[in-house]
Design a protein around this motif. Sequence first.
Motif, PDB file in Angstrom:
ATOM      1  N   HIS A   7      16.633   0.653  -6.953  1.00 49.32           N
ATOM      2  CA  HIS A   7      16.200   0.725  -8.342  1.00 49.32           C
ATOM      3  C   HIS A   7      14.921  -0.045  -8.616  1.00 49.32           C
ATOM      4  CE1 HIS A   7      18.637  -2.985  -8.112  1.00 49.32           C
ATOM      5  NE2 HIS A   7      17.870  -3.429  -9.083  1.00 49.32           N
ATOM      6  N   ARG A   8      14.414  -0.780  -7.653  1.00 49.36           N
ATOM      7  CA  ARG A   8      13.190  -1.554  -7.884  1.00 49.36           C
ATOM      8  C   ARG A   8      11.944  -0.854  -7.356  1.00 49.36           C
ATOM      9  NH1 ARG A   8      14.262  -6.600  -9.771  1.00 49.36           N
ATOM     10  NH2 ARG A   8      16.319  -7.503  -9.342  1.00 49.36           N
ATOM     11  N   GLY A   9      12.102   0.322  -6.805  1.00 54.91           N
ATOM     12  CA  GLY A   9      10.965   1.040  -6.262  1.00 54.91           C
ATOM     13  C   GLY A   9      10.796   0.795  -4.782  1.00 54.91           C
ATOM     14  N   LEU A  10       9.608   1.092  -4.298  1.00 51.93           N
ATOM     15  CA  LEU A  10       9.297   1.004  -2.870  1.00 51.93           C
ATOM     16  C   LEU A  10       8.498  -0.252  -2.574  1.00 51.93           C
ATOM     17  CD1 LEU A  10       9.122   2.327  -0.017  1.00 51.93           C
ATOM     18  CD2 LEU A  10       7.019   3.461  -0.819  1.00 51.93           C
ATOM     19  N   ALA A  11       8.881  -0.950  -1.512  1.00 51.24           N
ATOM     20  CA  ALA A  11       8.133  -2.111  -1.025  1.00 51.24           C
ATOM     21  C   ALA A  11       7.620  -1.818   0.374  1.00 51.24           C
ATOM     22  CB  ALA A  11       9.017  -3.354  -0.995  1.00 51.24           C
ATOM     23  N   VAL A  12       6.392  -2.211   0.648  1.00 51.05           N
ATOM     24  CA  VAL A  12       5.814  -2.134   1.982  1.00 51.05           C
ATOM     25  C   VAL A  12       5.636  -3.552   2.500  1.00 51.05           C
ATOM     26  CG1 VAL A  12       3.762  -1.534   3.335  1.00 51.05           C
ATOM     27  CG2 VAL A  12       4.640   0.065   1.626  1.00 51.05           C
ATOM     28  N   VAL A  13       6.145  -3.809   3.690  1.00 52.62           N
ATOM     29  CA  VAL A  13       5.993  -5.119   4.332  1.00 52.62           C
ATOM     30  C   VAL A  13       5.260  -4.911   5.643  1.00 52.62           C
ATOM     31  CG1 VAL A  13       7.165  -7.168   5.217  1.00 52.62           C
ATOM     32  CG2 VAL A  13       8.184  -5.861   3.327  1.00 52.62           C
ATOM     33  N   THR A  14       4.113  -5.554   5.815  1.00 52.57           N
ATOM     34  CA  THR A  14       3.366  -5.430   7.068  1.00 52.57           C
ATOM     35  C   THR A  14       3.776  -6.552   8.025  1.00 52.57           C
ATOM     36  OG1 THR A  14       1.458  -6.785   6.400  1.00 52.57           O
ATOM     37  CG2 THR A  14       1.429  -4.438   5.785  1.00 52.57           C
ATOM     38  N   GLY A  15       3.527  -6.325   9.313  1.00 54.65           N
ATOM     39  CA  GLY A  15       3.943  -7.307  10.310  1.00 54.65           C
ATOM     40  C   GLY A  15       5.435  -7.534  10.287  1.00 54.65           C
ATOM     41  N   ALA A  16       6.192  -6.438  10.142  1.00 57.17           N
ATOM     42  CA  ALA A  16       7.620  -6.553   9.830  1.00 57.17           C
ATOM     43  C   ALA A  16       8.529  -6.388  11.031  1.00 57.17           C
ATOM     44  CB  ALA A  16       7.993  -5.526   8.756  1.00 57.17           C
ATOM     45  N   SER A  17       7.991  -6.432  12.245  1.00 57.47           N
ATOM     46  CA  SER A  17       8.851  -6.239  13.416  1.00 57.47           C
ATOM     47  C   SER A  17       9.703  -7.459  13.729  1.00 57.47           C
ATOM     48  CB  SER A  17       8.000  -5.876  14.643  1.00 57.47           C
ATOM     49  OG  SER A  17       7.104  -6.932  14.953  1.00 57.47           O
ATOM     50  N   ALA A  18       9.317  -8.629  13.237  1.00 55.23           N
ATOM     51  CA  ALA A  18      10.048  -9.858  13.538  1.00 55.23           C
ATOM     52  C   ALA A  18       9.649 -10.928  12.528  1.00 55.23           C
ATOM     53  CB  ALA A  18       9.739 -10.327  14.963  1.00 55.23           C
ATOM     54  N   GLY A  19      10.274 -12.085  12.639  1.00 53.83           N
ATOM     55  CA  GLY A  19       9.876 -13.247  11.860  1.00 53.83           C
ATOM     56  C   GLY A  19       9.970 -13.049  10.358  1.00 53.83           C
ATOM     57  N   ILE A  20       8.982 -13.585   9.633  1.00 55.32           N
ATOM     58  CA  ILE A  20       8.985 -13.503   8.169  1.00 55.32           C
ATOM     59  C   ILE A  20       9.032 -12.051   7.712  1.00 55.32           C
ATOM     60  CG2 ILE A  20       7.598 -13.920   6.101  1.00 55.32           C
ATOM     61  CD1 ILE A  20       6.567 -16.468   7.423  1.00 55.32           C
TER      62      ILE A  20
END
Length: 256
Positions: A7-20
């Motif tokens: 319900h909050r829409g779409l988020a894109v996270v870069t560098g998302a394979s591990a860690g933060i």
Amino acid sequence: MTRTESHRGLAVVTGASAGIGRATAKALEQAGYAVISASRRLPTVPPAPSSITTHQLDVTDADSVAALARTVDDHPLPLTLLVNNAGIPTAAATIADSDLTDWRGTYDTNVVGAVQTTQALLPALIRNRGHVQFIGSTVGRVPYERGAAYAASKYALTAMVQTLRLELCGQPVRITEIAPGMMRGDEAGGEFMRTRFKGDKDAIAAVYQGVEHPLTPEDIAECVVWCATRPTHVDIDLMEVRPLAQAAQHKVHRTA
């Protein structure tokens, strides 16, 4: 949670394979976002069914970033959050002895890559009253010896974020920098230190000797979610986060 239930829409996270990045993708999904987990390295094990989808992304490559933008445009949900987390460390070296290839590569990923991704997705974020977050570092304000290349990239990122906030004043999009201090976490945190100290386990161990509870990727992921879920008129410009044991970049309490 299925994609249509987010319900909050779409988020894109870069560098998302591990860690933060990986921790943030999971936390955002739990908070009600559909998530595109974008990284150069895709997981070798397919993720369990969820509202997180993976996308291969090199933030330094214009064609790769353009492909991400097309994926976002084709998504059934509006883009409401971009977390610019992709970044690379550098090996510890004095300015006199450092490799300029490291400087160029670090700047290209940590700064230009963040700019390039933001440029590509900003029109959608403005249109959807969205939010852009950048994962910086406390070293972007106080440097340390033998870390100039990485620190310089984070100083530059901070300047870019602050400028973007000024330039978008009056536009319906929020801008946030989250700057973590001493961290120790999963393989991404380990990768950072292995790169910095060229795999020297003793040197890595010395950094954390006697330090109780450095930050974890999950700690920063919670900060990302908290900033993102404030009311739309509330902008957290900057959040500096350190473990209790770290009073400043150069002052760390050690029990032994």
